[in-house]
Design a protein around this motif. Structure first.
Motif, short mmCIF file in Angstrom:
data_model
loop_
_atom_site.label_atom_id
_atom_site.label_comp_id
_atom_site.label_asym_id
_atom_site.label_seq_id
_atom_site.Cartn_x
_atom_site.Cartn_y
_atom_site.Cartn_z
N MET A 74 30.81 -7.48 11.17
CA MET A 74 30.96 -7.61 12.61
C MET A 74 32.37 -8.09 12.91
N THR A 75 33.02 -7.41 13.84
CA THR A 75 34.34 -7.81 14.30
C THR A 75 34.18 -8.46 15.66
N LEU A 76 34.41 -9.77 15.73
CA LEU A 76 34.29 -10.47 17.00
C LEU A 76 35.58 -10.36 17.80
N ILE A 77 35.41 -10.10 19.10
CA ILE A 77 36.52 -10.16 20.05
C ILE A 77 36.11 -11.15 21.14
N PHE A 78 37.09 -11.65 21.88
CA PHE A 78 36.85 -12.79 22.76
C PHE A 78 37.37 -12.56 24.16
N LYS A 79 36.61 -13.10 25.12
CA LYS A 79 36.99 -13.06 26.53
C LYS A 79 37.02 -14.49 27.04
N ILE A 80 38.15 -14.90 27.60
CA ILE A 80 38.26 -16.18 28.28
C ILE A 80 37.93 -15.92 29.74
N VAL A 81 36.98 -16.66 30.27
CA VAL A 81 36.49 -16.37 31.62
C VAL A 81 36.11 -17.67 32.35
N PRO A 82 36.44 -17.78 33.63
CA PRO A 82 36.00 -18.93 34.40
C PRO A 82 34.47 -19.00 34.44
N GLN A 83 33.94 -20.21 34.36
CA GLN A 83 32.49 -20.39 34.36
C GLN A 83 31.84 -19.75 35.58
N SER A 84 32.47 -19.88 36.74
CA SER A 84 31.87 -19.35 37.97
C SER A 84 31.73 -17.82 37.91
N LEU A 85 32.73 -17.14 37.39
CA LEU A 85 32.64 -15.68 37.25
C LEU A 85 31.55 -15.29 36.27
N TRP A 86 31.43 -16.06 35.19
CA TRP A 86 30.43 -15.74 34.17
C TRP A 86 29.02 -15.96 34.72
N GLN A 87 28.83 -17.03 35.48
CA GLN A 87 27.51 -17.30 36.07
C GLN A 87 27.12 -16.17 37.02
N THR A 88 28.07 -15.68 37.80
CA THR A 88 27.81 -14.55 38.68
C THR A 88 27.44 -13.31 37.87
N ALA A 89 28.16 -13.08 36.79
CA ALA A 89 27.87 -11.92 35.94
C ALA A 89 26.46 -12.00 35.36
N ILE A 90 26.06 -13.19 34.93
CA ILE A 90 24.71 -13.37 34.39
C ILE A 90 23.66 -13.08 35.47
N GLN A 91 23.89 -13.60 36.66
CA GLN A 91 22.95 -13.37 37.76
C GLN A 91 22.84 -11.89 38.12
N GLU A 92 23.97 -11.19 38.08
CA GLU A 92 24.00 -9.78 38.46
C GLU A 92 23.72 -8.85 37.29
N GLY A 93 23.75 -9.39 36.06
CA GLY A 93 23.53 -8.57 34.88
C GLY A 93 24.70 -7.66 34.55
N CYS A 94 25.87 -7.97 35.11
CA CYS A 94 27.04 -7.11 34.91
C CYS A 94 28.32 -7.90 35.16
N PHE B 115 32.11 -11.34 21.49
CA PHE B 115 31.39 -10.07 21.50
C PHE B 115 31.63 -9.34 20.20
N ASP B 116 30.64 -8.60 19.77
CA ASP B 116 30.77 -7.72 18.60
C ASP B 116 31.45 -6.44 19.08
N ALA B 117 32.66 -6.20 18.61
CA ALA B 117 33.42 -5.02 19.05
C ALA B 117 32.65 -3.73 18.78
N GLY B 118 31.88 -3.70 17.71
CA GLY B 118 31.14 -2.49 17.35
C GLY B 118 30.06 -2.13 18.35
N GLY C 61 31.15 0.20 21.81
CA GLY C 61 31.25 1.66 21.78
C GLY C 61 32.63 2.23 22.05
N ASP C 62 32.61 3.50 22.46
CA ASP C 62 33.85 4.27 22.64
C ASP C 62 34.69 3.82 23.83
N GLN C 63 34.11 3.01 24.70
CA GLN C 63 34.86 2.53 25.86
C GLN C 63 35.83 1.40 25.48
N LEU C 64 35.71 0.87 24.25
CA LEU C 64 36.62 -0.15 23.76
C LEU C 64 37.80 0.53 23.08
#
Length: 114
Positions: A1-21, A61-64, A67-70
């Protein structure tokens, strides 16, 4: 597994979790892709783009799985950075950890392995 990382504000991440996207932070939306970093690049990314910012998270995140969008594209000094040309399902995160500021003003990174 190749891990890649996203630094994100907590508020944006909470919104993403609520919206599923997660469609991206403002810089991602402006650039047309979601910016990620490798483990070796994450600290420099924090120093360049998140200086002094609090309430941040580091999501792995697991880069694998992405998919092809990465795409691995040259950026700083020709280094290849992972860029996702799609929305991101926050449920695909391998883990999400706090990214606090240390007393020296730099972010304190957690262990970045699996």
């Amino acid at each position: 597994m190749t891990l890649i990382f996203k630094i994100v504000p907590q508020s944006l991440w909470q919104t993403a979790i609520q919206e599923g996207c997660f469609k991206g932070a403002p810089v991602d939306l402006s650039d047309g892709f979601i910016h990620f970093s490798t483990a070796d690049q994450a600290r420099e990314t924090a120093q360049k783009h998140f200086v002094g910012q609090q309430n941040l998270l580091l999501a792995a995140f697991d880069a694998g799985v992405l998919g092809d969008q990465l795409k691995w594209e040259p950026s700083r000094g020709g280094a290849l950075f992972p860029h996702l040309y799609a929305d991101l399902d926050p449920a695909t995160a391998v883990w999400v950890k706090e990214l606090p500021l240390g007393k020296d003003g730099d972010h304190v990174f957690p262990e970045m392995d699996e």
